[in-house]
Write a protein that holds these residues in place. Structure first.
Motif, PDB file in Angstrom:
ATOM      1  N   SER A   1      -5.202   8.010  -3.228  1.00  0.00           N
ATOM      2  CA  SER A   1      -5.497   8.632  -1.830  1.00  0.00           C
ATOM      3  C   SER A   1      -5.081   8.000  -0.623  1.00  0.00           C
ATOM      4  O   SER A   1      -4.650   8.481   0.230  1.00  0.00           O
ATOM      5  N   GLN A   2      -4.675   6.760  -0.950  1.00  0.00           N
ATOM      6  CA  GLN A   2      -4.377   6.049   0.371  1.00  0.00           C
ATOM      7  C   GLN A   2      -3.007   6.393   0.414  1.00  0.00           C
ATOM      8  O   GLN A   2      -2.421   6.219   1.770  1.00  0.00           O
TER       9      GLN A   2
ATOM     10  N   LEU B   1      -1.079  11.053   5.577  1.00  0.00           N
ATOM     11  CA  LEU B   1       0.284  11.108   6.213  1.00  0.00           C
ATOM     12  C   LEU B   1       0.494   9.829   7.291  1.00  0.00           C
ATOM     13  O   LEU B   1       1.706   9.364   7.464  1.00  0.00           O
ATOM     14  N   PHE B   2      -0.553   9.384   7.823  1.00  0.00           N
ATOM     15  CA  PHE B   2      -0.305   8.289   8.964  1.00  0.00           C
ATOM     16  C   PHE B   2      -1.459   7.306   8.907  1.00  0.00           C
ATOM     17  O   PHE B   2      -2.577   7.458   8.504  1.00  0.00           O
ATOM     18  N   TYR B   3      -1.256   6.283   9.735  1.00  0.00           N
ATOM     19  CA  TYR B   3      -2.185   5.337  10.201  1.00  0.00           C
ATOM     20  C   TYR B   3      -2.909   5.639  11.517  1.00  0.00           C
ATOM     21  O   TYR B   3      -1.957   6.301  12.434  1.00  0.00           O
ATOM     22  N   LYS B   4      -4.140   5.335  11.642  1.00  0.00           N
ATOM     23  CA  LYS B   4      -4.684   5.545  13.186  1.00  0.00           C
ATOM     24  C   LYS B   4      -4.426   4.519  13.788  1.00  0.00           C
ATOM     25  O   LYS B   4      -4.335   3.151  13.132  1.00  0.00           O
ATOM     26  N   PRO B   5      -4.574   4.585  14.937  1.00  0.00           N
ATOM     27  CA  PRO B   5      -4.364   3.226  15.667  1.00  0.00           C
ATOM     28  C   PRO B   5      -5.339   2.063  15.351  1.00  0.00           C
ATOM     29  O   PRO B   5      -4.851   0.980  15.587  1.00  0.00           O
ATOM     30  N   SER B   6      -6.468   2.399  15.176  1.00  0.00           N
ATOM     31  CA  SER B   6      -7.287   1.278  14.926  1.00  0.00           C
ATOM     32  C   SER B   6      -6.916   0.632  13.634  1.00  0.00           C
ATOM     33  O   SER B   6      -7.317  -0.347  13.379  1.00  0.00           O
TER      34      SER B   6
ATOM     35  N   GLY C   1      -6.580  -2.489   9.968  1.00  0.00           N
ATOM     36  CA  GLY C   1      -6.310  -2.323   8.678  1.00  0.00           C
ATOM     37  C   GLY C   1      -7.258  -0.851   8.051  1.00  0.00           C
ATOM     38  O   GLY C   1      -8.193  -0.569   8.788  1.00  0.00           O
ATOM     39  N   LYS C   2      -6.621  -0.461   6.902  1.00  0.00           N
ATOM     40  CA  LYS C   2      -7.247   0.751   6.443  1.00  0.00           C
ATOM     41  C   LYS C   2      -8.975   0.337   6.298  1.00  0.00           C
ATOM     42  O   LYS C   2      -9.358  -0.774   5.858  1.00  0.00           O
TER      43      LYS C   2
ATOM     44  N   ILE D   1      -5.853  -2.497   3.923  1.00  0.00           N
ATOM     45  CA  ILE D   1      -4.386  -2.861   3.991  1.00  0.00           C
ATOM     46  C   ILE D   1      -4.154  -2.914   5.520  1.00  0.00           C
ATOM     47  O   ILE D   1      -4.251  -1.665   6.343  1.00  0.00           O
ATOM     48  N   LYS D   2      -3.232  -3.771   6.061  1.00  0.00           N
ATOM     49  CA  LYS D   2      -2.695  -3.758   7.439  1.00  0.00           C
ATOM     50  C   LYS D   2      -1.089  -3.833   7.329  1.00  0.00           C
ATOM     51  O   LYS D   2      -0.820  -4.474   6.687  1.00  0.00           O
ATOM     52  N   PRO D   3      -0.805  -2.889   8.108  1.00  0.00           N
ATOM     53  CA  PRO D   3       0.843  -2.768   8.165  1.00  0.00           C
ATOM     54  C   PRO D   3       1.448  -4.105   8.875  1.00  0.00           C
ATOM     55  O   PRO D   3       0.762  -4.705   9.576  1.00  0.00           O
ATOM     56  N   GLU D   4       2.614  -4.528   8.380  1.00  0.00           N
ATOM     57  CA  GLU D   4       3.410  -5.429   9.035  1.00  0.00           C
ATOM     58  C   GLU D   4       4.325  -5.178   9.902  1.00  0.00           C
ATOM     59  O   GLU D   4       5.057  -4.104   9.818  1.00  0.00           O
ATOM     60  N   ALA D   5       4.703  -6.080  10.581  1.00  0.00           N
ATOM     61  CA  ALA D   5       5.710  -5.898  11.657  1.00  0.00           C
ATOM     62  C   ALA D   5       7.114  -5.585  10.836  1.00  0.00           C
ATOM     63  O   ALA D   5       7.333  -6.227   9.825  1.00  0.00           O
ATOM     64  N   GLY D   6       7.809  -4.670  11.219  1.00  0.00           N
ATOM     65  CA  GLY D   6       9.031  -4.278  10.793  1.00  0.00           C
ATOM     66  C   GLY D   6       8.983  -3.144   9.662  1.00  0.00           C
ATOM     67  O   GLY D   6       9.945  -2.497   9.260  1.00  0.00           O
TER      68      GLY D   6
END
Lengths: 69, 247, 160
Positions: free
Chosen positions: C31-32, C36-41, C46-47, C52-57
Motif C-alpha cells: 500500500s505504501q 502516487l505521491f508524498y504530501k508536503p508534511s 515522513g509517512k 519513511i522519510k524521503p532523502e535528498a536526491g
C-alpha cells in the motif's frame, strides 16, 4: 444553448480536439460492437442452417443407397 | 422459492425472451442517447474550471461505471454457472465479456483524452488508472479463454474461474481514490446523498447513463442469442427455428 | 439445495474468500508503494504509517495545494516556483502548515492556479525543495457552472 455558432460548438472553448477525439472514439467503438454482434448472430444462424442442409442431404443419400440394395 | 426462475434456465424460453426485448431496449437506448448527448454537448453548462472539456464526463463516467457493472453481472453469471452448472450462465459470461471490454476501452481512452488537457498527461500509473487497465485485461482474458477451447463446456468453466477471481478488482477500482492518494479525483455521482455537481449538469448525465445502460442491454441480448445458438445447435428447437426462418 | 450444489457453492466461496484474503494482504503490503505521491508534511516528517522519510536526491512525486501568493514566475523564462501545502477540506491556509517549495521550468497544465491541487514529479534537493521535471494538475470531483461557483465563493466570503 451554450454555443453561438457551429464553429464555437466545434471548438468547444479550445478543447475541441480532445472532446471530439473522445466522442469520436466512443461512437466508432460502440458502432463496431453493434455491427460485429449482429453479423456474428447472422453467421451463427447461417452456419447452423448449412449444417442442417448437409445433414439432410447425407440422410437422403444414405436412404437412396439403402433403396438400391 | 426459486421455482419461478426455472423456465428461464431453459435456453429456448430465454432465447425467445431476449428476441422479444431487443427492439424495446434498442429504441429506448437510441432515443435516450440522442436526447442525452444533445443535452450534454449543447445545453449543459460548461464547468467553472475545466470549461467545455468537462463534456467528456458524459461519456467517460457512464462508460467507466458500466464497465464495472458489466463485470459484476458477468461474475454473478459465472458464480451461478459454477454452482448450478447452468449452460446458460456460460453463454451469459461469453456474451457480456466483449461488451464490457469495449466499455472499459472507452473509459480508458476518454480518460486519457480528458487527462491530457486537464491534468497535463495522457496517462499516469496511479491506483485508479492502473486497476481500470487490469479490468480490461481481465475482460480480454475471459474472451481469449472462451475462444481458446474447442469444447464450449471446458471454455465456459475456465472463463468463469477468471471472471470470479477478477471480482477482487472491482472494490479496488471503486475505492482506489479513497484508499491511496491518486491523481484521479474522487467519485462525483456515486457518492451517498447529493452528487457533487449542480443539477443542471446532473440530469443530462442521468439520461446519458440510462441510454448507455440500455445500449449494453441491447447488445448483450444480441450476443446472448448467438451464444445460445452456438451451444444448442443440435437441439430440435434450434433446427425447427432455423427451418422456419429459412422459409 | 441439494448436497452436491451445496458442496460446489462452499468450494467456490471458500476459494473466493481465500483469494480475497491473499490479495488483500498483498495490497496491504504494497500500500505504501501504491500511493502516487508524498504530501508536503510527509516530506518533512515522513509517512504516517511507516515513518519513511524521503532523502535528498531521491526521485519522488509530491502532491499538495498551491499556496496562494507563493507562485513566482521568472519574467524572462518558463521558470516558475511555488509552495505546496497538504490537501485538506475545507481549504484553510495557516502559516504554520509545513510547505514544500517546487521549482519547475516548462509549460504548466491549464488547471494550474493558486489553491489548485498539484502533483509534481521530480527530485528532492538538499535544501528541502523539489526540482520538478513534470507538473500535473489534480482537480476535485465537484463540477459546477461559472455562475454557481461565483456565488459560492461570495457566500464563503460573507461567512467570514
Amino acid at each position: 444553448m451554450q454555443f453561438d455558432s457551429i464553429t464555437a460548438f466545434l471548438d468547444m472553448g479550445g478543447y475541441g480536439f480532445f472532446v471530439w477525439l473522445s466522442f469520436g472514439f466512443g461512437l466508432i467503438a460502440l458502432l463496431t460492437l453493434v455491427l460485429q454482434s449482429k453479423s456474428a448472430l447472422k453467421r451463427a444462424k447461417s452456419d447452423i442452417a448449412k449444417r442442417i442442409v448437409t445433414e439432410q442431404k447425407q440422410k437422403l443419400a444414405a436412404q437412396q443407397q439403402n433403396n438400391h440394395r | 422459492m426459486w421455482k419461478w426462475l426455472h423456465p428461464y434456465a431453459n435456453p429456448e424460453t430465454t432465447y425467445h425472451l431476449s428476441d422479444r426485448v431487443i427492439p424495446w431496449f434498442g429504441w429506448l437506448s437510441g432515443s435516450l442517447l440522442t436526447i442525452g448527448l444533445v443535452w450534454a454537448l449543447l445545453f449543459a453548462p460548461a464547468d467553472y474550471q475545466q470549461g467545455d472539456s468537462f463534456r467528456i464526463f458524459y461519456l467517460h463516467v457512464p462508460a467507466a461505471s458500466l464497465s464495472m457493472g458489466i463485470y459484476l453481472g458477468m461474475a454473478i453469471a459465472a458464480l451461478c454457472g459454477m454452482v448450478w452448472q447452468l449452460k446458460l450462465s456460460d453463454a451469459a459470461v461469453a456474451a457480456l465479456a466483449p461488451v464490457g471490454a469495449v466499455f472499459t476501452a472507452i473509459a480508458l481512452f476518454t480518460g486519457a483524452a480528458w487527462g491530457k488537457p486537464m491534468w497535463g498527461t495522457w496517462w499516469v500509473w496511479d491506483a485508479r488508472l492502473t486497476s481500470e487497465l487490469v479490468l480490461l485485461f481481465l475482460y480480454l482474458g475471459v474472451i481469449a479463454i472462451n475462444n481458446a477451447f474447442e469444447d464450449k463446456q471446458m471454455a465456459g468453466k475456465a472463463a468463469s474461474i477468471i471472471a470470479l477471481v477478477g471480482v477482487i478488482n472491482l472494490p479496488i477500482i471503486k475505492y482506489s481514490v479513497e484508499w491511496w492518494n491518486t491523481l484521479h479525483q474522487g467519485a462525483t455521482v456515486s457518492k451517498l446523498g447529493k452528487p457533487a455537481m449542480s443539477l443542471e449538469m446532473f440530469w443530462p448525465f442521468v439520461v446519458c447513463f440510462l441510454g448507455f445502460a440500455f445500449f449494453v442491454a441491447t447488445v448483450t441480448c444480441i450476443r446472448f442469442k448467438t451464444e445460445i445458438l452456438l451451444r444448442n445447435s443440435s437441439r430440435p428447437w434450434v433446427k425447427n427455428l432455423m427451418l422456419e426462418q429459412a422459409k | 439445495m441439494n448436497p452436491r450444489r451445496k458442496k460446489r457453492l462452499t468450494i467456490v466461496i471458500t476459494l473466493l474468500i481465500g483469494f480475497s484474503a491473499i490479495s488483500g494482504l498483498v495490497l496491504y503490503a504494497l500500500s505504501q508503494n501504491i500511493d502516487l505521491f508524498y504530501k508536503p508534511s510527509e516530506i518533512h516528517f515522513g509517512k504516517v504509517e511507516t515513518g519513511i522519510k524521503p532523502e535528498a536526491g531521491q526521485r519522488l512525486r509530491i502532491g499538495g495545494i498551491v499556496v496562494p501568493g507563493s507562485v513566482k514566475r521568472d519574467p524572462t523564462s518558463l521558470k516558475v516556483s511555488f509552495d505546496l501545502v497538504d490537501m485538506a477540506t475545507p481549504l484553510v491556509f495557516n502559516d504554520t502548515d509545513p510547505t514544500v517549495t517546487v521549482t519547475y521550468s516548462g509549460i504548466l497544465p491549464d488547471l494550474f492556479r493558486e489553491e489548485q491541487g498539484i502533483v509534481a514529479n521530480g527530485t528532492l534537493q538538499p535544501n528541502g525543495s523539489v526540482l520538478a521535471s513534470e507538473v500535473l494538475a489534480k482537480h476535485d470531483e465537484n463540477y459546477m457552472p461559472q455562475e454557481i461557483s461565483d456565488q459560492s465563493i461570495t457566500k464563503e466570503k460573507y461567512q467570514y
